[in-house]
Design a protein around this motif. Structure first.
Motif, PDB file in Angstrom:
ATOM      1  N   GLN A 269       0.831  -1.201   0.000  1.00 42.73           N
ATOM      2  CA  GLN A 269       0.000   0.000   0.000  1.00 42.73           C
ATOM      3  C   GLN A 269       0.869   1.256   0.000  1.00 42.73           C
ATOM      4  O   GLN A 269       0.579   2.224  -0.715  1.00 42.73           O
ATOM      5  N   SER A 270       1.930   1.252   0.786  1.00 40.27           N
ATOM      6  CA  SER A 270       2.804   2.436   0.859  1.00 40.27           C
ATOM      7  C   SER A 270       3.586   2.634  -0.434  1.00 40.27           C
ATOM      8  O   SER A 270       4.027   3.739  -0.734  1.00 40.27           O
ATOM      9  N   SER A 271       3.748   1.579  -1.228  1.00 39.52           N
ATOM     10  CA  SER A 271       4.437   1.707  -2.514  1.00 39.52           C
ATOM     11  C   SER A 271       3.626   2.533  -3.503  1.00 39.52           C
ATOM     12  O   SER A 271       4.177   3.112  -4.434  1.00 39.52           O
ATOM     13  N   ASP A 309      12.276 -14.453   9.754  1.00 42.06           N
ATOM     14  CA  ASP A 309      13.403 -14.173  10.655  1.00 42.06           C
ATOM     15  C   ASP A 309      13.905 -12.737  10.513  1.00 42.06           C
ATOM     16  O   ASP A 309      14.607 -12.230  11.375  1.00 42.06           O
ATOM     17  N   ASP A 310      13.538 -12.060   9.398  1.00 39.67           N
ATOM     18  CA  ASP A 310      13.972 -10.673   9.190  1.00 39.67           C
ATOM     19  C   ASP A 310      12.872  -9.925   8.430  1.00 39.67           C
ATOM     20  O   ASP A 310      12.968  -9.702   7.219  1.00 39.67           O
ATOM     21  N   GLU A 311      11.824  -9.540   9.140  1.00 40.58           N
ATOM     22  CA  GLU A 311      10.669  -8.902   8.505  1.00 40.58           C
ATOM     23  C   GLU A 311      11.008  -7.553   7.882  1.00 40.58           C
ATOM     24  O   GLU A 311      10.498  -7.200   6.829  1.00 40.58           O
ATOM     25  N   ARG A 312      11.863  -6.783   8.541  1.00 41.17           N
ATOM     26  CA  ARG A 312      12.168  -5.430   8.048  1.00 41.17           C
ATOM     27  C   ARG A 312      12.838  -5.473   6.680  1.00 41.17           C
ATOM     28  O   ARG A 312      12.516  -4.675   5.802  1.00 41.17           O
ATOM     29  N   THR A 313      13.761  -6.405   6.480  1.00 38.52           N
ATOM     30  CA  THR A 313      14.434  -6.511   5.190  1.00 38.52           C
ATOM     31  C   THR A 313      13.455  -6.925   4.099  1.00 38.52           C
ATOM     32  O   THR A 313      13.459  -6.364   2.994  1.00 38.52           O
ATOM     33  N   ILE A 314      12.590  -7.887   4.397  1.00 34.35           N
ATOM     34  CA  ILE A 314      11.587  -8.342   3.418  1.00 34.35           C
ATOM     35  C   ILE A 314      10.626  -7.211   3.074  1.00 34.35           C
ATOM     36  O   ILE A 314      10.271  -7.003   1.915  1.00 34.35           O
ATOM     37  N   TYR A 315      10.202  -6.453   4.101  1.00 35.93           N
ATOM     38  CA  TYR A 315       9.328  -5.292   3.887  1.00 35.93           C
ATOM     39  C   TYR A 315       9.975  -4.321   2.895  1.00 35.93           C
ATOM     40  O   TYR A 315       9.347  -3.869   1.931  1.00 35.93           O
ATOM     41  N   GLY A 316      11.226  -3.996   3.126  1.00 36.01           N
ATOM     42  CA  GLY A 316      11.920  -3.043   2.255  1.00 36.01           C
ATOM     43  C   GLY A 316      12.078  -3.554   0.838  1.00 36.01           C
ATOM     44  O   GLY A 316      11.925  -2.792  -0.130  1.00 36.01           O
ATOM     45  N   LEU A 317      12.387  -4.844   0.680  1.00 34.90           N
ATOM     46  CA  LEU A 317      12.565  -5.404  -0.653  1.00 34.90           C
ATOM     47  C   LEU A 317      11.251  -5.437  -1.425  1.00 34.90           C
ATOM     48  O   LEU A 317      11.224  -5.152  -2.631  1.00 34.90           O
ATOM     49  N   VAL A 318      10.156  -5.780  -0.745  1.00 33.07           N
ATOM     50  CA  VAL A 318       8.845  -5.794  -1.411  1.00 33.07           C
ATOM     51  C   VAL A 318       8.479  -4.392  -1.881  1.00 33.07           C
ATOM     52  O   VAL A 318       8.046  -4.188  -3.027  1.00 33.07           O
ATOM     53  N   LYS A 319       8.660  -3.424  -1.011  1.00 30.84           N
ATOM     54  CA  LYS A 319       8.324  -2.045  -1.371  1.00 30.84           C
ATOM     55  C   LYS A 319       9.183  -1.541  -2.520  1.00 30.84           C
ATOM     56  O   LYS A 319       8.685  -0.911  -3.466  1.00 30.84           O
ATOM     57  N   ALA A 320      10.486  -1.833  -2.467  1.00 33.05           N
ATOM     58  CA  ALA A 320      11.383  -1.372  -3.529  1.00 33.05           C
ATOM     59  C   ALA A 320      11.045  -2.032  -4.864  1.00 33.05           C
ATOM     60  O   ALA A 320      11.076  -1.379  -5.916  1.00 33.05           O
ATOM     61  N   ALA A 321      10.707  -3.320  -4.838  1.00 33.18           N
ATOM     62  CA  ALA A 321      10.384  -4.027  -6.080  1.00 33.18           C
ATOM     63  C   ALA A 321       9.143  -3.444  -6.747  1.00 33.18           C
ATOM     64  O   ALA A 321       9.094  -3.273  -7.969  1.00 33.18           O
ATOM     65  N   ILE A 322       8.138  -3.122  -5.937  1.00 28.58           N
ATOM     66  CA  ILE A 322       6.898  -2.567  -6.496  1.00 28.58           C
ATOM     67  C   ILE A 322       7.129  -1.153  -7.021  1.00 28.58           C
ATOM     68  O   ILE A 322       6.661  -0.793  -8.111  1.00 28.58           O
ATOM     69  N   ARG A 323       7.855  -0.344  -6.267  1.00 29.08           N
ATOM     70  CA  ARG A 323       8.142   1.021  -6.730  1.00 29.08           C
ATOM     71  C   ARG A 323       8.903   0.998  -8.055  1.00 29.08           C
ATOM     72  O   ARG A 323       8.648   1.809  -8.952  1.00 29.08           O
ATOM     73  N   GLN A 324       9.835   0.068  -8.163  1.00 33.58           N
ATOM     74  CA  GLN A 324      10.606  -0.033  -9.403  1.00 33.58           C
ATOM     75  C   GLN A 324       9.704  -0.415 -10.572  1.00 33.58           C
ATOM     76  O   GLN A 324       9.811   0.144 -11.662  1.00 33.58           O
ATOM     77  N   SER A 325       8.787  -1.356 -10.352  1.00 32.93           N
ATOM     78  CA  SER A 325       7.885  -1.777 -11.428  1.00 32.93           C
ATOM     79  C   SER A 325       6.941  -0.655 -11.840  1.00 32.93           C
ATOM     80  O   SER A 325       6.698  -0.439 -13.026  1.00 32.93           O
ATOM     81  N   LEU A 326       6.406   0.080 -10.862  1.00 30.64           N
ATOM     82  CA  LEU A 326       5.518   1.193 -11.185  1.00 30.64           C
ATOM     83  C   LEU A 326       6.264   2.250 -11.994  1.00 30.64           C
ATOM     84  O   LEU A 326       5.707   2.853 -12.917  1.00 30.64           O
ATOM     85  N   GLY A 327       7.531   2.475 -11.659  1.00 35.34           N
ATOM     86  CA  GLY A 327       8.323   3.452 -12.403  1.00 35.34           C
ATOM     87  C   GLY A 327       8.668   2.979 -13.801  1.00 35.34           C
ATOM     88  O   GLY A 327       8.572   3.729 -14.773  1.00 35.34           O
TER      89      GLY A 327
END
Length: 604
Positions: A269-271, A309-327
């Motif tokens: 959603q934040s992406s 085991d590392d939610e913050r890293t997964i959160y960041g990667l998901v957001k970055a992947a979506i932002r990149q695709s939208l761009g």
């Protein structure tokens, strides 16, 4: 002292355990489909009767089972997946705790036919309430067929808590979609009461999405792909303009297992920041692949909740992947460094703020009173031109002010003797002077209350007339939506829609209610359906109440709509003609009285 603690009988213990796994017919469908996938099936067929209350049958062409394995599969905690505790952290299949079939058999009448490819004769097992009633050889195809009849027949209290057929079938469809999306290389078929609901063939993920959700998705999918040494993300998201008011079509899979994660949902959603309207949710079907040792899937009996085991890293990667695709697909806005970003916020077109700045810097610089110039500056913000403002078309006939109640509403008496002064502020609020001060009306919420009472009257008394369309409109629906519309078609007709079934999963609209909102008949109907489903998922309402709320929500004039003085007066008159003018059906205030005492106090 007499001992009072004792072991539960096996039958009661099984029924209690079943409550954790089999909550409704959809739970059984999920477990049986997952077992079929674990059996390496290429084709899976699901047959449903009476939304799973009468029959759930799953037929696969998988490996089948030997006689011993077939019997053992109905024992609690019998599994082929786990031998030691460490195996819990390297699971890449579905059923591993050995509870599904045992739980289903404890609360239903089960018939299983199964045969392995290297045997000519299969096995028939009939079980009722965990007790084997029949075990004999049978001639059947290779693979397994399991029929679950009369779910909760031996627990009437739980059966009574099941919802309506449309609700229970919607849950079955949800589970079917989740499995069918995750395994695009398997063909799936779903039948309900003898009719085909879904038939999907093996193919690519995009093809599977279109097969399940309709051809309209061909133009709205955006591919997502990102890979690191620890995580692979792939799938599709929807373009912002196709976002809906409900979260229904949002799917996350981890190692092909559907999961629910509010944390990852927030990442998606934040992406889309600044790309979605308020309260809108985009489509997404995203797959995460990682080492099973990095996740714990044995958190909840339904296995839809996991721990990373590392939610913050997964959160960041998901957001970055979506932002990149939208761009990459030119969906997300980008900065134009050739323009002045401080005053050109509209993508190259002059905005109100830019106009204000231009007028302000061109003011005369003589040392004299600037009162006239300040008035011009405010005119830029507060005085819209006729060309810029669309006018509302309040085509619904509002109830007469003569029908206003004499009591039960704060502010009604004030309004009766009010001044004729009335104006709109920020195209959101209607201000009107009253004896005790100023009445502020939220135009959208007030109109929602007016329409709600009007549509509820149509539903209860059947006195609505549809406005005939010159050109009928055909709408293709998803199988679950089509099933829902078929069940409540009479109630929808009383709202003012003239519609009929027009082929498989298709309806034709010949007439529609006359409403003020600027929209097509197709958009109005689809909006009504989306709002109805949203209400149903969040509230416990009758069909009439739900439809009246949904239609009022979607047909009311919105904030940002310019209104003429006559239209504002009509809204206020009609609002106080309502039985409960103070609040919307959901409980929000429709107006507020700012009394003179409060106004005077603010100047002290």
């Amino acid at each position: 002292m007499i001992d009072i603690i004792h072991l539960l009988p096996e039958s009661i213990a099984n029924q209690i355990a079943a409550g954790e796994v089999v909550q409704r017919p959809a739970s059984a469908v999920k477990e049986l489909m997952e077992n079929a996938i674990d059996a390496k099936s290429n084709s899976i067929k699901v047959y449903i009767k009476d939304s799973g209350k009468a029959l759930i049958q799953v037929i696969d062409d998988g490996a089948g089972m030997s006689e011993t394995d077939a019997r053992m599969s109905f024992e609690r905690h019998a599994t082929s997946k786990i031998e030691k505790a460490e195996d819990l952290f390297s699971i890449d299949t579905f059923g591993f705790r050995g509870e599904a079939l045992a739980s289903i058999a404890a609360v239903s009448q089960v018939e299983m036919k199964t045969r392995t490819a290297d045997h000519e004769i299969g096995l028939l097992l009939c079980i009722e309430g965990s007790e084997i009633k029949k075990s004999e050889p049978v001639n059947c195809p290779a693979g397994t067929s399991i029929s679950v009849k009369n779910l909760f027949y031996n627990i009437p209290a739980r059966r009574n808590f099941l919802k309506s057929n449309s609700v229970e079938f919607k849950h079955i469809v949800d589970e079917f979609l989740r499995v069918a999306l995750a395994y695009k290389d398997i063909s799936f078929e779903l039948f309900h009461n003898g009719e085909v609901v879904y038939q999907v063939k093996p193919g690519k993920l995009a093809q599977r999405i279109v097969q399940l959700f309709g051809k309209s998705y061909e133009q709205q999918l955006v591919a997502v792909a990102e890979e690191t040494s620890d995580l692979k993300i792939f799938g599709y998201i929807g373009k912002p303009e196709h976002a809906k008011k409900t979260r229904g079509e949002q799917f996350f899979f981890v190692n092909s297992r559907f999961i629910k994660s509010s944390y990852l949902n927030h990442a998606v959603q934040s992406s889309y920041e600044d790309l979605l309207a308020d309260g809108s949710f985009p489509f997404f079907c995203l797959f995460l692949e990682m080492d099973p040792k990095r996740i714990d899937i044995n958190v909840h009996p339904t296995k839809t909740e996991v721990k990373f085991d590392d939610e913050r890293t997964i959160y960041g990667l998901v957001k970055a992947a979506i932002r990149q695709s939208l761009g990459l697909f030119h969906v997300a806005p980008s900065l134009d460094f050739a323009s002045n970003v401080n005053f050109n916020l509209g993508g190259g077109q002059s905005t109100k703020k830019e106009d204000a700045y231009t007028k302000f810097k061109d003011f005369p610089k003589e040392n004299k009173s600037n009162i006239d110039q300040w008035e011009k500056l405010y005119e830029v913000y507060n005085t819209p031109s006729e060309k810029e403002q669309p006018k509302a078309d309040l085509t619904l006939t509002f109830s007469s002010a003569a029908n206003r109640p004499d009591d039960g509403s704060k502010g009604v008496e004030d309004y009766r003797d009010a001044s004729k002064s009335i104006f709109q502020v920020h195209k959101r609020y209607i201000f009107s002077a009253v004896k005790s001060g100023v009445m502020v009306v939220d135009q959208e919420l007030a109109h929602e209350r007016i329409l709600y009472e009007r549509f509820l009257d149509h539903l209860n008394h059947g006195n609505s007339n549809a406005q005939k369309l010159l050109f009928p409109v055909s709408i293709s629906l998803s199988p679950s939506d089509f099933s829902l519309v078929s069940e409540i078609i009479d109630e929808i007709s009383r709202l003012g829609f003239s519609l009929e079934i027009f082929g498989t999963n298709t309806i034709k609209i010949d007439g529609a209610p006359s409403v003020s909102v600027k929209t097509t008949e197709k958009e109005l109907f689809e909006g009504l359906l989306e709002q109805f489903k949203q209400n149903r998922s969040e509230l416990s309402l009758s069909v009439n109440e739900n439809l009246a709320r949904a239609m009022a929500k979607r047909a009311s004039i919105k904030r940002g709509q310019f209104l003429e003085v006559e239209e504002m007066s009509s809204i206020i008159d009609s609002l106080f003609g309502c039985s409960i003018p103070n609040y919307t059906p959901s409980g929000s205030s429709t107006f507020y009285i700012l009394n003179l005492g409060s106004i005077e106090e603010s100047f002290k």
